[in-house]
Design a protein around this motif. Structure first.
Motif, PDB file in Angstrom:
ATOM      1  N   ILE A  59       0.844  -1.194   0.000  1.00 29.01           N
ATOM      2  CA  ILE A  59       0.000   0.000   0.000  1.00 29.01           C
ATOM      3  C   ILE A  59       0.877   1.241   0.000  1.00 29.01           C
ATOM      4  N   ALA A  60       0.518   2.202  -0.842  1.00 33.54           N
ATOM      5  CA  ALA A  60       1.174   3.511  -0.861  1.00 33.54           C
ATOM      6  C   ALA A  60       0.095   4.577  -0.770  1.00 33.54           C
ATOM      7  N   ILE A  61       0.299   5.555   0.106  1.00 30.53           N
ATOM      8  CA  ILE A  61      -0.666   6.637   0.325  1.00 30.53           C
ATOM      9  C   ILE A  61       0.054   7.969   0.169  1.00 30.53           C
ATOM     10  N   ARG A  62      -0.581   8.881  -0.540  1.00 30.50           N
ATOM     11  CA  ARG A  62      -0.008  10.207  -0.757  1.00 30.50           C
ATOM     12  C   ARG A  62      -1.004  11.261  -0.285  1.00 30.50           C
ATOM     13  N   VAL A  63      -0.521  12.203   0.539  1.00 31.11           N
ATOM     14  CA  VAL A  63      -1.346  13.287   1.066  1.00 31.11           C
ATOM     15  C   VAL A  63      -0.739  14.604   0.604  1.00 31.11           C
ATOM     16  N   VAL A  64      -1.516  15.396  -0.155  1.00 33.55           N
ATOM     17  CA  VAL A  64      -1.008  16.645  -0.713  1.00 33.55           C
ATOM     18  C   VAL A  64      -1.959  17.782  -0.360  1.00 33.55           C
ATOM     19  N   PRO A  65      -1.444  19.007  -0.240  1.00 37.34           N
ATOM     20  CA  PRO A  65      -2.319  20.157   0.035  1.00 37.34           C
ATOM     21  C   PRO A  65      -3.118  20.555  -1.196  1.00 37.34           C
ATOM     22  N   ASP A  66      -4.292  21.082  -0.957  1.00 37.86           N
ATOM     23  CA  ASP A  66      -5.149  21.611  -2.019  1.00 37.86           C
ATOM     24  C   ASP A  66      -5.721  22.928  -1.497  1.00 37.86           C
ATOM     25  N   GLY A  67      -4.905  23.967  -1.582  1.00 34.63           N
ATOM     26  CA  GLY A  67      -5.273  25.224  -0.956  1.00 34.63           C
ATOM     27  C   GLY A  67      -5.245  25.066   0.550  1.00 34.63           C
ATOM     28  N   GLU A  68      -6.348  25.406   1.203  1.00 33.32           N
ATOM     29  CA  GLU A  68      -6.457  25.200   2.644  1.00 33.32           C
ATOM     30  C   GLU A  68      -6.894  23.778   2.977  1.00 33.32           C
ATOM     31  N   ASP A  69      -7.314  23.015   1.968  1.00 33.36           N
ATOM     32  CA  ASP A  69      -7.783  21.646   2.168  1.00 33.36           C
ATOM     33  C   ASP A  69      -6.679  20.655   1.785  1.00 33.36           C
ATOM     34  N   SER A  70      -7.062  19.412   1.521  1.00 33.84           N
ATOM     35  CA  SER A  70      -6.062  18.384   1.191  1.00 33.84           C
ATOM     36  C   SER A  70      -6.689  17.315   0.311  1.00 33.84           C
ATOM     37  N   ARG A  71      -5.823  16.561  -0.364  1.00 38.75           N
ATOM     38  CA  ARG A  71      -6.236  15.463  -1.229  1.00 38.75           C
ATOM     39  C   ARG A  71      -5.418  14.232  -0.857  1.00 38.75           C
ATOM     40  N   VAL A  72      -6.070  13.080  -0.811  1.00 39.23           N
ATOM     41  CA  VAL A  72      -5.409  11.829  -0.438  1.00 39.23           C
ATOM     42  C   VAL A  72      -5.614  10.819  -1.559  1.00 39.23           C
ATOM     43  N   ASP A  73      -4.509  10.244  -2.032  1.00 38.52           N
ATOM     44  CA  ASP A  73      -4.561   9.177  -3.039  1.00 38.52           C
ATOM     45  C   ASP A  73      -3.997   7.897  -2.438  1.00 38.52           C
ATOM     46  N   ILE A  74      -4.604   6.784  -2.799  1.00 37.81           N
ATOM     47  CA  ILE A  74      -4.248   5.481  -2.230  1.00 37.81           C
ATOM     48  C   ILE A  74      -3.986   4.509  -3.361  1.00 37.81           C
ATOM     49  N   ARG A  75      -3.016   3.643  -3.139  1.00 38.13           N
ATOM     50  CA  ARG A  75      -2.712   2.571  -4.081  1.00 38.13           C
ATOM     51  C   ARG A  75      -2.497   1.282  -3.297  1.00 38.13           C
ATOM     52  N   SER A  76      -3.163   0.215  -3.727  1.00 41.54           N
ATOM     53  CA  SER A  76      -3.015  -1.094  -3.089  1.00 41.54           C
ATOM     54  C   SER A  76      -2.792  -2.129  -4.176  1.00 41.54           C
ATOM     55  N   ALA A  77      -1.693  -2.879  -4.081  1.00 35.08           N
ATOM     56  CA  ALA A  77      -1.325  -3.823  -5.142  1.00 35.08           C
ATOM     57  C   ALA A  77      -0.846  -5.131  -4.534  1.00 35.08           C
ATOM     58  N   SER A  78      -1.306  -6.230  -5.107  1.00 31.22           N
ATOM     59  CA  SER A  78      -0.854  -7.552  -4.662  1.00 31.22           C
ATOM     60  C   SER A  78       0.602  -7.771  -5.061  1.00 31.22           C
TER      61      SER A  78
END
Length: 284
Positions: free
Chosen positions: A215-234
């Protein structure tokens, strides 16, 4: 009367085929348990461990065939052994039930093993890349646009998570969910200036066999908010039978719930001391 009626039957020999059916069923259970221990503990490479597992399933199938042959023999010659046949069939049903369900899932679900909320720029496997180089392991590179299209058709609701909380708080909430799931964290990097991108790499295990899924997770800013992307691979196999998509969906739901609850918490204000009254000047 009951004793005299059952006495001739008790004197009949036990069918050897019925005994073989029961013994094969018991052996298949033992072999399945041994194969699960081998895979979970990593005693052998994946291929010989799976060979043990499929050999156990083969013994269960053979037990069914021998049991049917024993039933025919008992019907013809009146020998004993029906209880052993029924016990064997019950054990075989337990051994083969879940693999049969997985086989149906394999036919129904797309043959993909890499799920992500951002197929254009998926979170990378950096620290995990060195763990995906063994014999038979899937590469750390994303599976590509063909896999992304199959994912879009099968799981259209897997998308980037947009949170109305600052990036640092989003990262902290994400780490709390990772810890709650008891995933093995391989690397973690909190969002720091100037880019302020948080990254988490972890390893999850499948419930029964304990197959490793990265699993890889990325958390990035989006102005005052944020965006989270997730990846899960066998780490192994070309098809994950839907396990990675289920993991990502559940994580997205829990992340949204946790972020909403966190945003609704009242902000604790530090009490401000009242200003001191100016000292009075006494005129002499």
């Amino acid at each position: 009367m009951a004793r005299r009626f059952s006495a001739p039957y008790q004197s009949e020999p036990v069918s050897s085929l019925a005994s073989w059916a029961r013994n094969l069923a018991v052996f298949s259970v033992v072999a399945v348990l041994v194969s699960i221990i081998i895979v979970r503990q990593g005693f052998l490479e994946m291929q010989p461990a799976l060979a043990t597992f499929f050999g156990a399933l083969g013994c269960a199938v053979l037990s069914i065939l021998v049991g049917l042959a024993a039933f025919v023999a008992i019907w013809q010659n009146g020998s004993r052994g029906m209880s052993r046949i029924l016990l064997a069939l019950l054990i075989d049903a337990v051994v083969l039930g879940y693999p049969a369900y997985l086989a149906l899932q394999y036919r129904k679900l797309p043959p993909i093993h890499d799920i992500t909320t951002d197929p254009i720029d998926p979170p990378r496997f950096d620290a995990l890349a060195r763990l995906r180089t063994g014999d038979g392991a899937n590469t750390a590179v994303y599976a590509g646009l063909y896999s992304a299209e199959l994912q879009r058709m099968a799981y259209p609701d897997i998308e980037t998570v947009e949170l109305e909380v600052p990036v640092q708080r989003a990262y902290e909430v994400t780490m709390q969910l990772v810890a709650k799931r008891k995933w093995l964290v391989i690397d973690e990097r909190a969002p720091q200036p100037p880019r302020r991108i948080g990254r988490i790499e972890a390893v999850a295990r499948s419930p029964i066999m304990g197959f490793r899924e990265d699993i890889a997770i990325r958390v990035v800013p989006d102005g005052e908010d944020s965006r989270v992307d997730i990846r899960s691979a066998s780490r192994y196999f070309e098809s994950d039978l839907g396990s990675n998509a289920a993991r990502v969906k559940k994580f997205i739901d829990d992340l949204n719930t946790a972020a909403d609850a966190d945003a609704l918490k009242p902000v604790k204000k530090t009490p401000v001391a009242p200003p001191k009254a100016p000292a009075k000047t006494v005129k002499k």
